[in-house]
Design a protein around this motif. Structure first.
Motif, mmCIF file in Angstrom:
data_model
loop_
_atom_site.group_PDB
_atom_site.id
_atom_site.type_symbol
_atom_site.label_atom_id
_atom_site.label_comp_id
_atom_site.label_asym_id
_atom_site.label_seq_id
_atom_site.Cartn_x
_atom_site.Cartn_y
_atom_site.Cartn_z
ATOM 1 N N VAL A 1 -19.814 11.222 -108.575
ATOM 2 C CA VAL A 1 -20.465 10.487 -109.661
ATOM 3 C C VAL A 1 -21.239 9.302 -109.100
ATOM 4 C CG1 VAL A 1 -20.052 9.036 -111.699
ATOM 5 C CG2 VAL A 1 -18.896 11.238 -111.476
ATOM 6 N N VAL A 2 -20.644 8.548 -108.182
ATOM 7 C CA VAL A 2 -21.333 7.398 -107.580
ATOM 8 C C VAL A 2 -22.589 7.864 -106.847
ATOM 9 C CG1 VAL A 2 -21.186 5.592 -105.815
ATOM 10 C CG2 VAL A 2 -19.324 5.895 -107.456
ATOM 11 N N ALA A 3 -22.501 8.970 -106.115
ATOM 12 C CA ALA A 3 -23.675 9.492 -105.403
ATOM 13 C C ALA A 3 -24.782 9.852 -106.393
ATOM 14 C CB ALA A 3 -23.287 10.702 -104.558
ATOM 15 N N ALA B 1 -24.892 -4.161 -104.148
ATOM 16 C CA ALA B 1 -23.878 -4.422 -105.177
ATOM 17 C C ALA B 1 -22.937 -3.229 -105.320
ATOM 18 C CB ALA B 1 -24.550 -4.753 -106.508
ATOM 19 N N TRP B 2 -23.438 -2.011 -105.151
ATOM 20 C CA TRP B 2 -22.561 -0.842 -105.175
ATOM 21 C C TRP B 2 -21.582 -0.870 -104.004
ATOM 22 C CZ3 TRP B 2 -20.693 2.336 -108.479
ATOM 23 C CH2 TRP B 2 -21.400 2.645 -109.628
ATOM 24 N N LEU B 3 -22.060 -1.257 -102.840
ATOM 25 C CA LEU B 3 -21.166 -1.342 -101.675
ATOM 26 C C LEU B 3 -20.087 -2.392 -101.903
ATOM 27 C CD1 LEU B 3 -23.790 -0.988 -98.791
ATOM 28 C CD2 LEU B 3 -22.198 0.757 -99.648
ATOM 29 N N VAL B 4 -20.451 -3.507 -102.519
ATOM 30 C CA VAL B 4 -19.462 -4.536 -102.865
ATOM 31 C C VAL B 4 -18.466 -3.976 -103.873
ATOM 32 C CG1 VAL B 4 -19.163 -6.763 -104.027
ATOM 33 C CG2 VAL B 4 -20.946 -6.484 -102.289
ATOM 34 N N ASP C 1 -8.483 14.579 -106.041
ATOM 35 C CA ASP C 1 -9.511 15.185 -106.893
ATOM 36 C C ASP C 1 -10.318 14.113 -107.612
ATOM 37 O OD1 ASP C 1 -8.665 17.744 -106.218
ATOM 38 O OD2 ASP C 1 -7.398 17.954 -107.998
ATOM 39 N N ASN C 2 -9.636 13.093 -108.123
ATOM 40 C CA ASN C 2 -10.321 12.014 -108.829
ATOM 41 C C ASN C 2 -11.210 11.192 -107.903
ATOM 42 O OD1 ASN C 2 -9.324 12.695 -111.314
ATOM 43 N ND2 ASN C 2 -7.612 11.281 -111.224
ATOM 44 N N VAL C 3 -10.750 10.954 -106.694
ATOM 45 C CA VAL C 3 -11.559 10.210 -105.734
ATOM 46 C C VAL C 3 -12.811 11.009 -105.386
ATOM 47 C CG1 VAL C 3 -11.626 9.333 -103.354
ATOM 48 C CG2 VAL C 3 -9.650 8.851 -104.810
ATOM 49 N N LEU C 4 -12.659 12.308 -105.192
ATOM 50 C CA LEU C 4 -13.822 13.151 -104.894
ATOM 51 C C LEU C 4 -14.785 13.196 -106.078
ATOM 52 C CD1 LEU C 4 -12.108 16.090 -102.964
ATOM 53 C CD2 LEU C 4 -13.494 14.225 -102.020
ATOM 54 N N LEU C 5 -14.242 13.299 -107.284
ATOM 55 C CA LEU C 5 -15.083 13.271 -108.480
ATOM 56 C C LEU C 5 -15.814 11.938 -108.590
ATOM 57 C CD1 LEU C 5 -16.114 14.429 -111.152
ATOM 58 C CD2 LEU C 5 -13.997 13.609 -112.220
ATOM 59 N N ALA C 6 -15.102 10.848 -108.365
ATOM 60 C CA ALA C 6 -15.717 9.515 -108.426
ATOM 61 C C ALA C 6 -16.808 9.374 -107.373
ATOM 62 C CB ALA C 6 -14.654 8.433 -108.260
ATOM 63 N N ALA C 7 -16.568 9.877 -106.165
ATOM 64 C CA ALA C 7 -17.581 9.800 -105.103
ATOM 65 C C ALA C 7 -18.828 10.587 -105.492
ATOM 66 C CB ALA C 7 -17.005 10.322 -103.787
#
Length: 157
Positions: free
Chosen positions: A13-15, A101-104, A5-11
């Motif tokens: 947010v990053v998007a 920089a985001w990809l890094v 759930d946290n990984v999906l939330l983080a993804a």
């Protein structure tokens, strides 16, 4: 929330952050700090950031992630173009370097997770959110500072 759930939330947010950073937006420091602070509260409320079975190694990993998050936030912040329009409005827009920089940042976070797995450390559910909170907060602070500096440039009588 669990780790997935946290990984999906983080993804998500990053998007959203990438979408906003790659567009021209006015500089609003309060908005830059809201998401990171909410993410930090959620991450800390979940607890378990340190694996009690590997206390020293786990704490070192979290500290390393925090240092990396700070550095990556600064790196991304300096790739963002900040300028003052003729009417005095401050604007910002990410560049291709911001995306790079985001990809890094994502690759380095994944490397920390892989290092933790290799050392037998149980991943913390909120670890990804805390990393994201720290890196976004630092990025916002640096962009805000740069914007304040741009506000002082070209001030006429």
């Amino acid at each position: 929330m669990n780790t997935l759930d946290n990984v999906l939330l983080a993804a998500a947010v990053v998007a959203l952050v990438l979408y906003r950073q790659l567009r021209t937006c006015s500089v609003d420091e309060r908005r830059m700090y809201t998401v990171p602070l909410v993410l930090a509260v959620v991450a800390l409320a979940q607890g378990g950031l340190i694996d009690r079975g590997h206390l020293a190694l786990s704490a070192a990993l979290v500290a390393g992630e925090a240092v990396a998050a700070v550095g990556l936030g600064v790196l991304r912040a300096v790739t963002i173009r900040v300028w003052r329009a003729g009417d005095g409005t401050l604007w910002r827009r990410g560049t291709g370097w911001t995306l790079a920089a985001w990809l890094v940042s994502i690759a380095i976070r994944a490397a920390f997770v892989a290092a933790g797995y290799a050392a037998g450390i149980k991943p913390a559910a909120g670890g990804v959110l805390l990393f994201l909170a720290v890196t976004l907060l630092v990025q916002g602070l640096v962009v805000g500072r740069r914007a304040r500096g741009a506000a002082q440039v070209n001030v006429g009588p």
